[in-house]
Write an enzyme that holds these catalytic residues in place. Structure first.
Site, short mmCIF file in Angstrom:
data_model
loop_
_atom_site.label_atom_id
_atom_site.label_comp_id
_atom_site.label_asym_id
_atom_site.label_seq_id
_atom_site.Cartn_x
_atom_site.Cartn_y
_atom_site.Cartn_z
N CYS A 48 0.41 -0.79 0.11
CA CYS A 48 0.34 0.02 -0.01
C CYS A 48 1.10 1.29 -0.17
O CYS A 48 0.74 2.15 -0.48
CB CYS A 48 -0.78 -0.17 1.26
SG CYS A 48 0.16 -0.27 2.84
N TYR A 49 1.89 1.42 1.25
CA TYR A 49 2.86 2.68 1.20
C TYR A 49 2.97 2.10 -0.43
O TYR A 49 3.25 3.97 -1.06
CB TYR A 49 3.76 2.95 2.08
CG TYR A 49 3.06 2.39 3.21
CD1 TYR A 49 2.92 3.88 3.80
CD2 TYR A 49 3.08 1.33 4.14
CE1 TYR A 49 2.13 4.32 5.08
CE2 TYR A 49 2.97 2.03 5.16
CZ TYR A 49 2.35 3.50 5.88
OH TYR A 49 2.34 3.48 7.52
#
Ligand SMILES: NC(=O)C1=CN([C@@H]2O[C@H](COP(=O)(O)OP(=O)(O)OC[C@H]3O[C@@H](n4cnc5c(N)ncnc54)[C@H](OP(=O)(O)O)[C@@H]3O)[C@@H](O)[C@H]2O)C=CC1
Ligand SMILES: CC(=O)N[C@@H](CCC(=O)OP(=O)(O)O)C(=O)O
Length: 352
Positions: free
Chosen positions: A155-156
């Site tokens: 996600c990051y």
């Protein structure tokens, strides 16, 4: 094939936050039939016992993981499991003809020594791993469409890479000056009980963690290096913020050309993401809010230039569970199947 040309699809690890988000999106996908949900501790339970709000909507029972049976029933399988399990499962599914979309880190790395340095384990699947494609469609659309095995990004990295890509690809920043300051909601940590994710710990609190050593750093650097054509290092600091969903990555870097102004950068970003239906480059002077991305597959990007310091500041907002995870995996499935990249994915979320 399922009925009416629908493709039969399964999810291993359906009970987690990524799994249930996949279930919800795939339920409404016009070309998919969800035929199998698998798990470990949840095996044997009706899925709607795990998520009672889905009563009468999902009538599947979570089944044990039997790869022979899964491959016989599914044309594509999503693996939404903790790191280190997919590489024990994917080779057999691929050998039996399934397409595999892994949401963990197992197939994100081109260099498996980097993987084992950060994640441990003993990789015996090097040949299979070499066929995996990094599942960020905005960068690797054509390769994803040709692949049977996708390593979906973290996600990051999704938020960070979409912010940095135009700069690196076009050589606009001084190498190694990129600093990524990112903040994530608590669902990024999954549904397993972890003390730092308890309401009593996370509420009214904002703090950094794994500073200088988060495992998404080498993943971000791998793709940055690929884009730049040379080794790139980045400074990445994640923070846990008291909200459930969403990531905001604020990226700073020194511009090679200090004469560039905000409007130039908006033009550059808009051109770079032309043809990318899930990236919304905001107008000059507009900065994204995580709420806008909540519940949809968009990445919202805002850019700014600070003429005083010569730095560009790029802000990128996504829903960690959709563009940062399940939605992006479905975007990849759409490409692998030759469907529209937007099929079955939400354009609008919860924001009015
Ligand atoms: N949450 C997020 O924002 C993001 C997560 N990811 C990645 O996606 C993957 C899934 O994450 P998330 O849904 O958050 O995780 P959760 O912790 O919420 O769910 C984990 C799932 O894995 C299953 N599982 C755990 N151990 C085993 C085992 N030994 N054998 C079989 N199944 C097992 C669980 O099944 P059961 O309940 O049946 O035991 C559960 O369904 C992870 O790799 C994560 O890093 C990637 C991007 C974003
Ligand atoms: C808030 C929070 O805890 N976030 C997770 C990132 C989730 C994720 O994307 O992890 P994978 O790379 O394993 O898929 C973390 O920092 O570990």
């Amino acid at each position: 094939m399922g009925d009416l040309g629908r493709v039969p699809v399964g999810i291993i690890g359906a009970s987690g936050y990524g799994g249930v988000q996949l279930v919800r999106l795939l339920m409404d996908h016009p070309r998919v039939e969800l035929v199998y949900l698998g798990g470990e501790s949840s095996a044997g339970k009706p899925f709607s016992d795990l998520y009672p709000h889905l009563v009468n909507l999902v009538d599947l029972i979570v089944e044990p993981i039997d790869l022979e049976k899964i491959a016989a029933r599914c044309q594509a399988v999503f693996l939404s499991l903790p790191n280190g399990l997919a590489y024990q499962i994917a080779p057999e599914l691929l050998a039996k003809g399934c397409k595999v979309l892994d949401l963990s880190a197992d197939y994100r790395f081109t260099d498996l020594d980097t993987y084992t340095t950060w994640y441990g384990g003993d990789r015996h699947d090097r040949e299979v791993a070499s066929t995996a494609v990094y599942g960020l469609p905005e960068l690797y659309r054509d390769r994803i469409a040709q692949s049977q095995l996708i390593g979906c990004p973290g996600c990051y990295p999704t938020a960070s890479l979409l912010a940095l890509s135009p700069l690196l690809k076009q050589g606009l920043i001084v190498p190694d000056t990129a600093i990524i300051d990112a903040k994530s909601g608590t669902s990024g940590g999954g549904r397993q009980g972890k003390i730092n994710l308890l309401l009593a710990e996370a509420d009214n609190s904002l703090g950094a963690y794994n500073v200088g050593r988060h495992r998404h750093t080498p993943e971000i650097e791998q793709i940055c290096s690929d884009l730049a054509g040379h080794e790139v290092t980045v400074q990445f600091t994640p923070h846990l913020i008291p909200m459930v969903r969403g990531i905001l990555a604020t990226v700073y870097a020194t511009l090679r050309d200090p004469g560039l102004v905000r409007e130039d950068l908006v033009t550059i970003y808009t051109a770079f993401y032309r043809g990318a239906p899930w990236v919304k480059v905001l107008s000059s002077g507009v900065y994204p809010q995580t709420k806008w991305a909540c519940g949809n597959n968009n990445c919202y990007i805002g850019v700014e230039v600070d003429a005083r310091t010569g730095r560009i500041i790029v802000m990128s907002a996504i829903d960690n569970l959709i563009k940062g995870q399940s939605g992006q995996a479905i975007q990849c499935l759409n490409l692998m199947m030759g469907w529209e990249e937007t099929l079955g994915l939400p354009q609008l979320g919860f924001y009015p």
